[in-house]
Design a protein around this motif. Sequence first.
Motif, PDB file in Angstrom:
ATOM      1  N   GLY A 147       0.505  -1.550  -0.050  1.00  0.00           N
ATOM      2  CA  GLY A 147       0.165   0.302  -0.261  1.00  0.00           C
ATOM      3  C   GLY A 147       0.573   0.950   0.122  1.00  0.00           C
ATOM      4  N   ARG A 148       1.642   1.174   0.552  1.00  0.00           N
ATOM      5  CA  ARG A 148       2.759   2.545   0.707  1.00  0.00           C
ATOM      6  C   ARG A 148       3.426   2.282  -0.942  1.00  0.00           C
ATOM      7  N   GLY A 149       3.294   1.388  -1.428  1.00  0.00           N
ATOM      8  CA  GLY A 149       4.129   1.943  -2.848  1.00  0.00           C
ATOM      9  C   GLY A 149       5.929   1.671  -2.763  1.00  0.00           C
ATOM     10  N   THR A 150       5.689   1.055  -1.839  1.00  0.00           N
ATOM     11  CA  THR A 150       7.876   0.744  -2.204  1.00  0.00           C
ATOM     12  C   THR A 150       8.284   0.634  -2.801  1.00  0.00           C
ATOM     13  N   ILE A 151       7.464  -0.436  -3.646  1.00  0.00           N
ATOM     14  CA  ILE A 151       8.334  -1.365  -4.370  1.00  0.00           C
ATOM     15  C   ILE A 151       7.734  -0.915  -6.337  1.00  0.00           C
ATOM     16  N   ALA A 152       7.436   0.626  -5.947  1.00  0.00           N
ATOM     17  CA  ALA A 152       7.196   0.531  -7.441  1.00  0.00           C
ATOM     18  C   ALA A 152       8.064   0.568  -8.671  1.00  0.00           C
ATOM     19  N   GLY A 153       9.544   1.026  -8.434  1.00  0.00           N
ATOM     20  CA  GLY A 153      10.575   0.452  -9.267  1.00  0.00           C
ATOM     21  C   GLY A 153      10.601  -1.164  -9.550  1.00  0.00           C
ATOM     22  N   VAL A 154      10.095  -2.044  -8.774  1.00  0.00           N
ATOM     23  CA  VAL A 154      10.487  -3.820  -8.686  1.00  0.00           C
ATOM     24  C   VAL A 154       9.702  -3.944  -9.936  1.00  0.00           C
ATOM     25  N   ASP A 155      10.857  -4.421 -10.684  1.00  0.00           N
ATOM     26  CA  ASP A 155      10.290  -5.606 -12.263  1.00  0.00           C
ATOM     27  C   ASP A 155       9.739  -6.351 -11.593  1.00  0.00           C
ATOM     28  N   HIS A 156       9.405  -7.458 -11.000  1.00  0.00           N
ATOM     29  CA  HIS A 156       8.794  -8.557 -10.980  1.00  0.00           C
ATOM     30  C   HIS A 156       8.602  -9.398  -9.039  1.00  0.00           C
ATOM     31  N   LEU A 157       7.928  -9.920  -9.213  1.00  0.00           N
ATOM     32  CA  LEU A 157       7.048  -9.757  -7.498  1.00  0.00           C
ATOM     33  C   LEU A 157       7.455 -10.810  -7.556  1.00  0.00           C
ATOM     34  N   LEU A 158       8.376 -11.911  -6.777  1.00  0.00           N
ATOM     35  CA  LEU A 158       7.701 -13.745  -6.627  1.00  0.00           C
ATOM     36  C   LEU A 158       6.991 -13.277  -4.964  1.00  0.00           C
ATOM     37  N   ILE A 159       5.677 -14.007  -5.411  1.00  0.00           N
ATOM     38  CA  ILE A 159       5.327 -14.348  -3.885  1.00  0.00           C
ATOM     39  C   ILE A 159       5.175 -15.881  -3.459  1.00  0.00           C
ATOM     40  N   VAL A 160       5.479 -15.916  -2.002  1.00  0.00           N
ATOM     41  CA  VAL A 160       6.263 -17.225  -1.742  1.00  0.00           C
ATOM     42  C   VAL A 160       4.600 -18.098  -0.750  1.00  0.00           C
ATOM     43  N   VAL A 161       4.649 -19.349  -1.460  1.00  0.00           N
ATOM     44  CA  VAL A 161       3.596 -19.297  -0.933  1.00  0.00           C
ATOM     45  C   VAL A 161       3.621 -21.565  -0.647  1.00  0.00           C
ATOM     46  N   ILE A 162       3.439 -21.092   0.992  1.00  0.00           N
ATOM     47  CA  ILE A 162       3.281 -22.297   1.738  1.00  0.00           C
ATOM     48  C   ILE A 162       2.042 -23.514   1.199  1.00  0.00           C
ATOM     49  N   PRO A 163       1.897 -24.863   1.372  1.00  0.00           N
ATOM     50  CA  PRO A 163       0.805 -25.332   1.098  1.00  0.00           C
ATOM     51  C   PRO A 163      -0.428 -25.250   2.211  1.00  0.00           C
ATOM     52  N   SER A 164      -0.642 -24.076   2.898  1.00  0.00           N
ATOM     53  CA  SER A 164      -1.566 -23.652   4.239  1.00  0.00           C
ATOM     54  C   SER A 164      -2.556 -22.787   3.247  1.00  0.00           C
ATOM     55  N   LYS A 165      -3.928 -23.067   4.132  1.00  0.00           N
ATOM     56  CA  LYS A 165      -4.803 -22.121   3.018  1.00  0.00           C
ATOM     57  C   LYS A 165      -4.550 -20.555   3.787  1.00  0.00           C
ATOM     58  N   SER A 166      -4.185 -20.568   5.410  1.00  0.00           N
ATOM     59  CA  SER A 166      -3.785 -18.997   5.001  1.00  0.00           C
ATOM     60  C   SER A 166      -3.076 -18.623   4.573  1.00  0.00           C
ATOM     61  N   SER A 167      -1.755 -19.087   4.063  1.00  0.00           N
ATOM     62  CA  SER A 167      -0.689 -19.049   3.420  1.00  0.00           C
ATOM     63  C   SER A 167      -1.038 -18.151   1.768  1.00  0.00           C
ATOM     64  N   VAL A 168      -2.446 -19.409   1.463  1.00  0.00           N
ATOM     65  CA  VAL A 168      -3.077 -19.435  -0.116  1.00  0.00           C
ATOM     66  C   VAL A 168      -3.434 -18.002   0.247  1.00  0.00           C
ATOM     67  N   ARG A 169      -3.882 -17.485   0.862  1.00  0.00           N
ATOM     68  CA  ARG A 169      -5.190 -16.603   1.449  1.00  0.00           C
ATOM     69  C   ARG A 169      -4.291 -15.145   1.271  1.00  0.00           C
ATOM     70  N   THR A 170      -2.947 -15.197   1.853  1.00  0.00           N
ATOM     71  CA  THR A 170      -2.517 -14.134   1.569  1.00  0.00           C
ATOM     72  C   THR A 170      -1.843 -13.881   0.551  1.00  0.00           C
ATOM     73  N   ALA A 171      -0.835 -15.111   0.181  1.00  0.00           N
ATOM     74  CA  ALA A 171      -0.421 -14.902  -1.397  1.00  0.00           C
ATOM     75  C   ALA A 171      -1.713 -13.400  -2.170  1.00  0.00           C
ATOM     76  N   LEU A 172      -2.970 -14.369  -2.596  1.00  0.00           N
ATOM     77  CA  LEU A 172      -3.834 -14.283  -2.888  1.00  0.00           C
ATOM     78  C   LEU A 172      -3.854 -12.519  -3.069  1.00  0.00           C
ATOM     79  N   LYS A 173      -3.938 -12.485  -1.806  1.00  0.00           N
ATOM     80  CA  LYS A 173      -3.968 -10.892  -1.776  1.00  0.00           C
ATOM     81  C   LYS A 173      -3.325  -9.802  -1.575  1.00  0.00           C
ATOM     82  N   ILE A 174      -2.649 -10.227  -1.609  1.00  0.00           N
ATOM     83  CA  ILE A 174      -0.927  -9.427  -1.828  1.00  0.00           C
ATOM     84  C   ILE A 174      -0.654  -9.889  -3.987  1.00  0.00           C
ATOM     85  N   LYS A 175      -1.425 -10.772  -4.565  1.00  0.00           N
ATOM     86  CA  LYS A 175      -1.343 -10.853  -6.028  1.00  0.00           C
ATOM     87  C   LYS A 175      -1.943  -9.543  -6.168  1.00  0.00           C
ATOM     88  N   LYS A 176      -3.118  -9.513  -5.121  1.00  0.00           N
ATOM     89  CA  LYS A 176      -4.249  -7.980  -6.209  1.00  0.00           C
ATOM     90  C   LYS A 176      -3.606  -6.717  -5.918  1.00  0.00           C
TER      91      LYS A 176
END
Length: 252
Positions: A147-176
């Motif tokens: 939300g702070r726009g800190t990663i404005a200059g980044v070319d590619h974001l990697l979202i790490v996710v482990i096989p748990s529901k809560s991790s997937v929920r966070t990962a999808l929120k980050i993607k959005k």
Amino acid sequence: MKIAISGKGGVGKTTIMALLASQFKNQGKEVLIIDADPSPHMAQTLGIKDIDKIKPIADMTELLVERSGKVQGSPFYQINPQVDDLLQKFMIEQDGIRLMVLGAIQTAEGGCACPENTVLKRMLTKLLLSPTQVVLLDMEAGVEHLGRGTIAGVDHLLIVVIPSKSSVRTALKIKKLAVDSGIPKLSFVGNLVQDGDDVNFLQESLGETPIAFFPDSVVIRKAERNGKPLTELAGQMSEAAEKIVNFLQGEM
Ligand SMILES: Nc1ncnc2c1ncn2[C@@H]1O[C@H](COP(=O)(O)OP(=O)(O)O)[C@@H](O)[C@H]1O
Ligand SMILES: [Mg+2]
């Protein structure tokens, strides 16, 4: 190329960044890691002993970043040569990998690390890299920083996710949020994956296949406990890291 990593707390962001750093280095890249987590521990993960000697980027004056210009011949920054020495003071090097740490200020009480984030934002947007230079940004957990726009200059974001529901929920929120904030490319990376069930769970719940899967590794756990650098690991961990690096380089 500037690559950032995100995901829920404890999913393995710092571990995977360290593995990617050593993979990029082995392929002849100059690597700079920026640890932007308010509780930084990339230095430990890389096995750096003199952690106290690291000067946080937050101490860098705004002027330093503002003076960056298009001058050749400086590592990582096409910055005014007069200030290049100064910049070196913020880097610590181990095994050919450079590290910068964002801030020493802890924000456990929800305070804003505003000065650091302003410096980081400027660095990321002004940094001009040659094709052999890679910047890896290790970030704090969760979604707030997006939300702070800190990663404005980044070319590619990697979202790490482990096989748990809560991790997937966070990962999808980050993607959005990342899509909304205009990050050009993003990919999921699976961690702590033990079997085909885990792979299927991740594919189905994310709606796409992660670009690589890191197994749950006894070697990683032992290295962490013994304070051993992760930069020398081989086997399945480096296989997954190589896959990611090749994937990212295919885009350059
Ligand atoms: N693939 C893995 N196998 C075993 N342990 C792992 C793996 N990935 C991470 N860990 C361990 O999990 C803990 C959290 O990892 P870390 O990289 O610090 O997560 P984050 O940076 O996302 O908070 C560490 O103790 C790390 O050694
Ligand atoms: Mg971390």
